[in-house]
Design an enzyme around this catalytic site. Structure first.
Site, mmCIF file in Angstrom:
data_model
loop_
_atom_site.group_PDB
_atom_site.id
_atom_site.type_symbol
_atom_site.label_atom_id
_atom_site.label_comp_id
_atom_site.label_asym_id
_atom_site.label_seq_id
_atom_site.Cartn_x
_atom_site.Cartn_y
_atom_site.Cartn_z
ATOM 1 N N ALA A 73 -0.685 16.189 9.728
ATOM 2 C CA ALA A 73 -0.373 16.650 11.085
ATOM 3 C C ALA A 73 -0.463 18.165 11.077
ATOM 4 O O ALA A 73 -0.121 18.805 10.091
ATOM 5 C CB ALA A 73 1.028 16.206 11.497
ATOM 6 N N CYS A 74 -0.957 18.724 12.171
ATOM 7 C CA CYS A 74 -1.012 20.179 12.294
ATOM 8 C C CYS A 74 -0.411 20.572 13.638
ATOM 9 O O CYS A 74 -0.275 19.728 14.519
ATOM 10 C CB CYS A 74 -2.444 20.695 12.143
ATOM 11 S SG CYS A 74 -3.564 20.274 13.485
ATOM 12 N N PRO A 75 -0.049 21.840 13.793
ATOM 13 C CA PRO A 75 0.610 22.256 15.038
ATOM 14 C C PRO A 75 -0.165 21.913 16.312
ATOM 15 O O PRO A 75 0.432 21.508 17.303
ATOM 16 C CB PRO A 75 0.773 23.764 14.863
ATOM 17 C CG PRO A 75 0.888 23.938 13.380
ATOM 18 C CD PRO A 75 -0.058 22.917 12.802
ATOM 19 N N GLY A 107 -2.546 19.546 16.438
ATOM 20 C CA GLY A 107 -2.795 18.109 16.433
ATOM 21 C C GLY A 107 -4.236 17.714 16.649
ATOM 22 O O GLY A 107 -4.526 16.597 17.063
#
Length: 109
Positions: A9-11, A13
């Site tokens: 997951a990344c900030p 998304g």
């Protein structure tokens, strides 16, 4: 056979979530390991890990740039936390460190 599961997951998304998933899968398969990666992107959870996936896992890889949903599923599992950028750019090195850990654990068991 070694079983690796991961959640990426990344900030934002978007791109890095999926790039990290692909890099982890590729690096694990290059080692001959089974690998399943759940993505928690802008469109929600995809390729969701089942309780069976979690039970069979030798190692859990979690990206640490943003909170992972349902992280309590992994209690009691050996967990490696990595930056999303490292998962994308250094997946092979992460797998080497995991391999060394697994080899050391086998020696002490």
């Amino acid at each position: 056979m070694t079983h690796i599961i991961a959640v990426t997951a990344c900030p934002s998304g978007v791109a890095h979530t999926y790039m990290a998933a692909e890099a982890i899968e590729r690096a694990a398969k290059a080692k001959g390991w089974e690998c399943k990666v759940e993505t928690q992107g802008s469109i929600g959870l995809e390729n969701e890990l089942t309780p069976e996936d979690v039970a069979a896992a030798d190692i859990v890889i979690l990206t640490k740039d943003i909170g992972i949903k349902q992280e309590e599923r992994f209690r009691g599992k050996v967990t490696v936390r990595v930056a999303i950028s490292d998962a994308v750019k250094r997946a092979d090195a992460i797998m080497e460190k995991i391999a060394a850990h697994l080899a050391n654990a086998a020696i002490t068991d």
